[in-house]
Design a protein around this motif. Structure first.
Motif, short mmCIF file in Angstrom:
data_model
loop_
_atom_site.label_atom_id
_atom_site.label_comp_id
_atom_site.label_asym_id
_atom_site.label_seq_id
_atom_site.Cartn_x
_atom_site.Cartn_y
_atom_site.Cartn_z
N ALA A 1 5.94 -2.13 2.18
CA ALA A 1 6.51 -3.32 2.83
C ALA A 1 6.71 -3.03 4.32
CB ALA A 1 7.84 -3.65 2.16
N PRO A 2 6.82 -4.06 5.21
CA PRO A 2 6.85 -5.49 4.88
C PRO A 2 5.46 -6.11 4.78
CG PRO A 2 7.20 -5.21 7.24
CD PRO A 2 7.04 -3.83 6.66
N TYR A 3 5.43 -7.31 4.21
CA TYR A 3 4.18 -8.06 4.03
C TYR A 3 4.20 -9.33 4.85
CZ TYR A 3 4.09 -4.78 0.22
OH TYR A 3 4.13 -3.61 -0.49
N ASP B 1 -4.26 -10.18 7.28
CA ASP B 1 -2.92 -10.37 6.73
C ASP B 1 -2.65 -9.34 5.64
OD1 ASP B 1 -2.02 -12.55 8.16
OD2 ASP B 1 -2.48 -14.04 6.61
N LYS B 2 -1.45 -8.77 5.67
CA LYS B 2 -1.06 -7.84 4.61
C LYS B 2 -0.38 -8.68 3.53
CE LYS B 2 1.48 -3.53 4.25
NZ LYS B 2 2.37 -2.63 5.01
N VAL B 3 -1.01 -8.76 2.36
CA VAL B 3 -0.55 -9.69 1.32
C VAL B 3 -0.14 -8.94 0.06
CG1 VAL B 3 -1.19 -11.69 -0.10
CG2 VAL B 3 -2.19 -11.43 2.18
N LEU B 4 1.07 -9.25 -0.42
CA LEU B 4 1.51 -8.73 -1.71
C LEU B 4 1.28 -9.81 -2.76
CD1 LEU B 4 3.05 -6.56 -3.44
CD2 LEU B 4 5.14 -7.82 -2.88
N GLU B 5 0.54 -9.45 -3.82
CA GLU B 5 0.35 -10.38 -4.94
C GLU B 5 1.12 -9.84 -6.15
OE1 GLU B 5 -3.15 -12.30 -7.78
OE2 GLU B 5 -3.46 -10.34 -6.88
N VAL B 6 2.01 -10.64 -6.70
CA VAL B 6 2.74 -10.23 -7.90
C VAL B 6 2.08 -10.92 -9.09
CG1 VAL B 6 4.95 -10.24 -9.10
CG2 VAL B 6 4.87 -9.89 -6.61
N GLY B 7 1.49 -10.14 -10.01
CA GLY B 7 0.79 -10.69 -11.17
C GLY B 7 -0.71 -10.68 -10.97
N THR B 8 -1.32 -9.48 -11.08
CA THR B 8 -2.77 -9.35 -10.87
C THR B 8 -3.55 -10.13 -11.92
OG1 THR B 8 -2.26 -7.05 -10.25
CG2 THR B 8 -4.59 -7.62 -10.44
N GLY B 9 -3.07 -10.08 -13.17
CA GLY B 9 -3.74 -10.78 -14.27
C GLY B 9 -5.20 -10.38 -14.37
N SER B 10 -6.09 -11.36 -14.29
CA SER B 10 -7.53 -11.10 -14.39
C SER B 10 -8.08 -10.43 -13.12
CB SER B 10 -8.27 -12.42 -14.58
OG SER B 10 -8.16 -13.20 -13.39
N GLY B 11 -7.36 -10.58 -11.99
CA GLY B 11 -7.86 -10.07 -10.71
C GLY B 11 -8.56 -11.15 -9.88
N TYR B 12 -8.64 -12.38 -10.43
CA TYR B 12 -9.39 -13.45 -9.72
C TYR B 12 -8.75 -13.81 -8.38
CZ TYR B 12 -11.61 -17.95 -8.81
OH TYR B 12 -12.28 -18.99 -8.21
N GLN B 13 -7.43 -14.03 -8.38
CA GLN B 13 -6.75 -14.38 -7.12
C GLN B 13 -6.87 -13.23 -6.11
OE1 GLN B 13 -4.17 -17.30 -6.11
NE2 GLN B 13 -5.13 -16.32 -4.33
N PRO C 1 15.42 -11.86 -4.67
CA PRO C 1 15.88 -11.47 -3.33
C PRO C 1 15.10 -10.29 -2.76
CG PRO C 1 17.73 -11.62 -4.88
CD PRO C 1 16.49 -11.84 -5.67
N THR C 2 14.67 -9.37 -3.65
CA THR C 2 13.93 -8.19 -3.18
C THR C 2 12.64 -8.60 -2.48
OG1 THR C 2 14.86 -6.88 -4.96
CG2 THR C 2 12.85 -6.03 -3.98
N LEU C 3 12.00 -9.66 -2.98
CA LEU C 3 10.74 -10.10 -2.36
C LEU C 3 11.01 -10.70 -0.98
CD1 LEU C 3 8.70 -11.57 -5.37
CD2 LEU C 3 8.66 -9.26 -4.40
N ILE C 4 12.12 -11.42 -0.86
CA ILE C 4 12.49 -11.96 0.48
C ILE C 4 12.71 -10.79 1.44
CG2 ILE C 4 14.23 -13.28 1.79
CD1 ILE C 4 13.08 -15.26 -0.02
N ASP C 5 13.40 -9.74 0.96
CA ASP C 5 13.66 -8.56 1.81
C ASP C 5 12.35 -7.94 2.29
OD1 ASP C 5 16.33 -8.83 1.45
OD2 ASP C 5 16.52 -7.23 -0.05
N GLN C 6 11.32 -7.95 1.42
CA GLN C 6 10.07 -7.26 1.76
C GLN C 6 9.10 -8.14 2.56
OE1 GLN C 6 8.40 -5.12 -1.59
NE2 GLN C 6 10.39 -4.25 -2.10
N LEU C 7 9.53 -9.38 2.82
CA LEU C 7 8.71 -10.30 3.63
C LEU C 7 8.98 -10.00 5.10
CD1 LEU C 7 6.78 -12.69 3.06
CD2 LEU C 7 8.81 -14.20 3.11
#
Ligand code: SAM
Length: 215
Positions: free
Chosen positions: A141-143, A79-91, A157-163
């Motif tokens: 994109a797309p993801y 799966d090609k997955v976009l994560e918004v908010g890397t933070g610590s990198g755990y997810q 809305p931009t994230l919906i567009d890139q889905l």
């Protein structure tokens, strides 16, 4: 070492007790060394089922939240997955363990640098970008799946567009104080929404998120 294994097993049992029974996700949580994603002072709590502070006044999400959102996306190898908010990198590490092709974005440079270095040192392969994730990552994109790990005032809305078509997104939406988790599926006919549990996330700050003056 033995103690760490016992703490990991205890966390897995806690998650099972809360209804997470997907063995792939539980294995991923067992395999990722959460203590490495946490500042020294809080490491003794690494395998408690709690969110913890990280650098720059941000948080590493609670393991249950990570498991719940990962489950909602039904992540499959490739799966090609976009994560918004890397933070610590755990997810990010959990998604990599599940065989996803991960594109992760963080807006704070210090976190971008530290999580990139840590994830690379642990041998994960991923793509990372510094910037405003409410704008997605258009060039790639797309993801198939999008996971937003910060609380939004509304669905960007931009994230919906890139889905991608038949793609899924999970995103916390609500006030600054608390949010509900929205599961979104994009079909050729419409965009479907399911609303789940209430959670508390740090704010999603950006052009299609909360105002920059917040932090
Ligand atoms: N996935 C993270 C983890 O496992 O540690 C959780 C990170 S924390 C709950 C949310 C992160 O989202 C913070 O690091 C914050 O800086 C980041 N963030 C907030 N708004 C953002 C935006 N517009 N683009 C990218 N990152 C953002």
């Amino acid at each position: 070492m033995l103690l760490l294994q016992e703490e990991k097993k205890s966390l897995i049992n806690t998650l099972r007790g809360k209804g997470i029974i997907d063995e792939r996700i539980l294995n991923a949580i067992y395999n990722v060394p959460r203590e490495k994603f946490i500042p020294e002072a809080f490491r003794k709590y690494a395998y408690d089922d709690n969110a913890l502070p990280i650098e720059c006044q941000q948080t590493i999400s609670q393991p249950f939240t990570v498991a719940y959102m990962t489950l909602a996306l039904n992540i499959q190898p490739g799966d090609k997955v976009l994560e918004v908010g890397t933070g610590s990198g755990y997810q990010t590490a959990i998604l990599c363990e599940l065989g996803a092709d991960v594109y992760t974005i963080e807006r704070i440079e210090q976190l971008y640098n530290s999580s990139k270095e840590l994830l690379e040192s642990l041998g994960y392969r991923f793509h990372i970008n510094l910037g405003d994730g409410t704008m997605g990552w258009e060039e790639c994109a797309p993801y198939n799946k999008i996971i937003v790990t910060a609380g939004a005032p509304s669905i960007p809305p931009t994230l919906i567009d890139q889905l991608d078509m038949n793609g899924k997104m999970t995103i916390p939406v609500g006030s600054l104080e608390f949010q509900k988790l929205y599961d979104i599926t994009k079909t050729p006919e419409k965009v479907e929404y399911k609303v789940h549990e209430a959670f508390k996330f740090v704010p999603l700050i950006g052009q299609e998120g909360w105002n920059k003056s917040l932090r």
